[in-house]
Design an enzyme around this catalytic site. Sequence first.
Site, mmCIF file in Angstrom:
data_model
loop_
_atom_site.group_PDB
_atom_site.id
_atom_site.type_symbol
_atom_site.label_atom_id
_atom_site.label_comp_id
_atom_site.label_asym_id
_atom_site.label_seq_id
_atom_site.Cartn_x
_atom_site.Cartn_y
_atom_site.Cartn_z
ATOM 1 N N ARG A 239 4.956 4.268 1.677
ATOM 2 C CA ARG A 239 5.650 3.092 2.202
ATOM 3 C C ARG A 239 5.257 2.933 3.674
ATOM 4 N NH1 ARG A 239 6.185 1.680 -2.193
ATOM 5 N NH2 ARG A 239 8.040 1.100 -3.368
ATOM 6 N N GLU A 268 5.182 -5.942 5.263
ATOM 7 C CA GLU A 268 4.334 -6.649 4.291
ATOM 8 C C GLU A 268 4.882 -8.039 4.014
ATOM 9 O OE1 GLU A 268 3.648 -4.275 0.756
ATOM 10 O OE2 GLU A 268 3.340 -2.514 2.018
ATOM 11 N N HIS A 286 -1.376 -3.219 -0.941
ATOM 12 C CA HIS A 286 -0.368 -2.599 -1.812
ATOM 13 C C HIS A 286 -0.769 -2.690 -3.291
ATOM 14 C CE1 HIS A 286 4.144 -1.350 -1.783
ATOM 15 N NE2 HIS A 286 3.489 -0.745 -2.756
#
Length: 320
Positions: A239, A268, A286
């Site tokens: 993360r 993000e 991602h």
Amino acid sequence: MKIFITRQIPEVGITKLKAAGHAVIVAGTEPLEHADLIARLKEESPDAVIALLTDKIDAAVFDATPNAKIFANYAVGFDNIDLKAAKDRGITITNTPEVLTEAVAEHTAALIMAAGRRLVEADAFLRAGEYRSWDPLLLLGMEFKGKTLGIVGCGRIGRRLAEIMHHGFGMDIAYFDRKPDSSLESALGARYAAEIDELLSTSDVVSVHLPLTDETRHLFNQERFSKMKPGSIFVNTARGAIVDEKALAAALRDGTLSVAALDVFENEPAVDSDLLALKNVVLTPHIASATREARDQMSLVAADNMIAVLDGRPALNPVS
Ligand code: GLV
Ligand code: GLV
């Protein structure tokens, strides 16, 4: 029963939910803003919700779904969900572990390769017309055999990465976790580091595989990066908020790190401008779990959890 899915996911899970007799509503193909999500949920009043990691699932969302028994997160991570608010309302939360372990570990290995062998930089160099002659000193990178891979958080994904890099590339494995795992030591000759800083100062490649929690937020800050071995590689597929991106960019500029490879970012889809300005960072959006196999299985696991809970059976992958 009525199931609301916050965005399109692979069809297999939806087909399975329908076959079990449930009605399925897919919100659409774009992420919903928090207020729009709440409005849609109030309108539909579903019995169950499949949420994505881009949805912030908090008390206001739960209050908009008084009939919901379960929220199945289409992800292994669940830092987007307020677990306490769910518990207070008796709502079950589930995730999709295991089925994406291989995909994430393989993508992490790809990022390590891309970083160590400067693949993205080399591709850009060639396309820019800069390749004029074979050169003994052109784009030199890191050879992995015999180097140390330091894994921060050795759960399923960290462990699978350790296997790939040890068996495939002959890397020595060291790992930091809350406690040692003797099976890692016997299977891979892995060395346990009780202190994270000791792991960082002795690893040539560091890869992060921790969940995002209050304790891990900005764990990788200026002080931690200063402990890393000069010229080492830093990889994060866990993360983004585990890393202070400004501190990472500084460590890349001053040569503490030779290269970083990142699949996740603190805000993000935005990527820190300091990172974007650097050549020695490999960036992917991602996609570590983005194999057809993993994403289909995640869809099925989310569906199986819904079907169980809506049938009055225990969830298969509850998180608490
Ligand atoms: C992806 O980041 C996941 O948590 O599944
Ligand atoms: C996640 O599945 C992990 O345990 O690493």
